[in-house]
Design a protein around this motif. Structure first.
Motif, PDB file in Angstrom:
ATOM      1  N   ASP A   1       0.705  -1.501   0.262  1.00 33.49           N
ATOM      2  CA  ASP A   1      -0.125  -0.089   0.272  1.00 33.49           C
ATOM      3  C   ASP A   1       1.010   1.193   0.061  1.00 33.49           C
ATOM      4  O   ASP A   1       0.365   2.233  -1.100  1.00 33.49           O
ATOM      5  CB  ASP A   1      -0.418   0.039   1.169  1.00 33.49           C
ATOM      6  CG  ASP A   1      -2.219   0.904   1.111  1.00 33.49           C
ATOM      7  OD1 ASP A   1      -2.335   1.403   0.084  1.00 33.49           O
ATOM      8  OD2 ASP A   1      -2.555   1.615   1.945  1.00 33.49           O
ATOM      9  N   ALA A   2       1.763   0.926   0.381  1.00 33.17           N
ATOM     10  CA  ALA A   2       2.830   2.230   0.897  1.00 33.17           C
ATOM     11  C   ALA A   2       3.343   2.640  -0.420  1.00 33.17           C
ATOM     12  O   ALA A   2       3.434   3.714  -0.684  1.00 33.17           O
ATOM     13  CB  ALA A   2       3.919   2.459   1.619  1.00 33.17           C
ATOM     14  N   VAL A   3       3.669   1.629  -1.010  1.00 34.82           N
ATOM     15  CA  VAL A   3       4.681   1.506  -2.358  1.00 34.82           C
ATOM     16  C   VAL A   3       3.773   2.220  -3.317  1.00 34.82           C
ATOM     17  O   VAL A   3       3.670   3.393  -4.067  1.00 34.82           O
ATOM     18  CB  VAL A   3       4.743   0.139  -3.560  1.00 34.82           C
ATOM     19  CG1 VAL A   3       4.964  -0.222  -4.643  1.00 34.82           C
ATOM     20  CG2 VAL A   3       5.959  -0.208  -2.562  1.00 34.82           C
ATOM     21  N   VAL A   4       2.468   1.650  -3.430  1.00 33.29           N
ATOM     22  CA  VAL A   4       1.352   2.431  -4.650  1.00 33.29           C
ATOM     23  C   VAL A   4       1.675   4.259  -4.119  1.00 33.29           C
ATOM     24  O   VAL A   4       1.233   4.755  -5.407  1.00 33.29           O
ATOM     25  CB  VAL A   4      -0.080   1.461  -3.957  1.00 33.29           C
ATOM     26  CG1 VAL A   4      -1.059   2.597  -4.947  1.00 33.29           C
ATOM     27  CG2 VAL A   4      -0.007   0.107  -4.469  1.00 33.29           C
ATOM     28  N   ARG A   5       0.737   4.336  -2.949  1.00 36.02           N
ATOM     29  CA  ARG A   5       1.345   5.465  -2.627  1.00 36.02           C
ATOM     30  C   ARG A   5       2.051   6.766  -2.668  1.00 36.02           C
ATOM     31  O   ARG A   5       2.261   7.691  -3.379  1.00 36.02           O
ATOM     32  CB  ARG A   5       0.700   5.681  -0.578  1.00 36.02           C
ATOM     33  CG  ARG A   5      -0.429   5.942  -0.064  1.00 36.02           C
ATOM     34  CD  ARG A   5      -2.036   5.920  -0.894  1.00 36.02           C
ATOM     35  NE  ARG A   5      -2.788   5.198  -0.265  1.00 36.02           N
ATOM     36  CZ  ARG A   5      -4.002   5.570  -0.226  1.00 36.02           C
ATOM     37  NH1 ARG A   5      -3.710   7.159  -0.068  1.00 36.02           N
ATOM     38  NH2 ARG A   5      -4.985   4.735   0.567  1.00 36.02           N
ATOM     39  N   ALA A   6       3.262   6.064  -3.078  1.00 36.48           N
ATOM     40  CA  ALA A   6       4.243   6.620  -2.754  1.00 36.48           C
ATOM     41  C   ALA A   6       4.638   6.395  -4.591  1.00 36.48           C
ATOM     42  O   ALA A   6       4.954   8.216  -4.879  1.00 36.48           O
ATOM     43  CB  ALA A   6       5.654   5.983  -2.325  1.00 36.48           C
TER      44      ALA A   6
END
Length: 150
Positions: free
Chosen positions: A17-22
């Motif tokens: 999820d953090a990868v997607v947001r980043a």
């Protein structure tokens, strides 16, 4: 503002999820990303006299950990490329992931670390510890924390 972002990932749902947001953040900022995965070394073991030990196990373990890291980074890279965000991948061997994250940011000359947090509080945070908290405490590079309720 930020031109090169380090995004640590371990392949967990929170991390993905953090990868997607980043990736979204980097696209909007016009920044590039270095995805990073810390590879744990063979755990330290203490043996008594006469312990049976296969000397090939550490190498096999390291190889399996490196393959897992490459799979995780490949998925992150695919997401960035699909969004049109320039990216690189990096792994470092380390017993302390937070130290490896900070080292990776320095080596890659990143101006921001973008990482996930469970948002744990109280005793859970104290007992479980937090790599994110350690990075926040020890890094001279700005850290953007993506908090998830998951």
């Amino acid at each position: 503002m930020f031109k090169h972002i380090l995004v640590p990932t371990d392949g967990s749902p929170l991390s993905v999820d953090a990868v997607v947001r980043a990736v979204s953040f980097a696209r909007e900022a016009g920044a590039r990303i270095t995805f990073f995965c810390a590879v744990q070394p063979w755990p330290k073991m203490y043996y008594g006299e006469g312990a049976i030990f296969d000397p090939h196990l550490p190498a096999s373990f390291r190889e399996a950990m490196q393959c897992t890291a490459e799979d995780v980074l490949h998925d992150a890279e695919r997401r960035a490329r699909e969004a049109g965000v320039d990216c690189d991948k990096l792994t470092l061997l380390s017993e302390e992931p937070y130290q490896a994250i900070i080292e990776a940011a320095k080596r890659s000359e990143c101006d921001l670390i973008f990482m996930a947090s469970h948002g744990r509080r109280g005793v859970k945070a104290l007992v479980l510890g937090s790599e994110t908290q350690k990075v926040l405490t020890h890094s001279c590079i700005p850290v953007l924390v993506h908090r998830s309720e998951a």
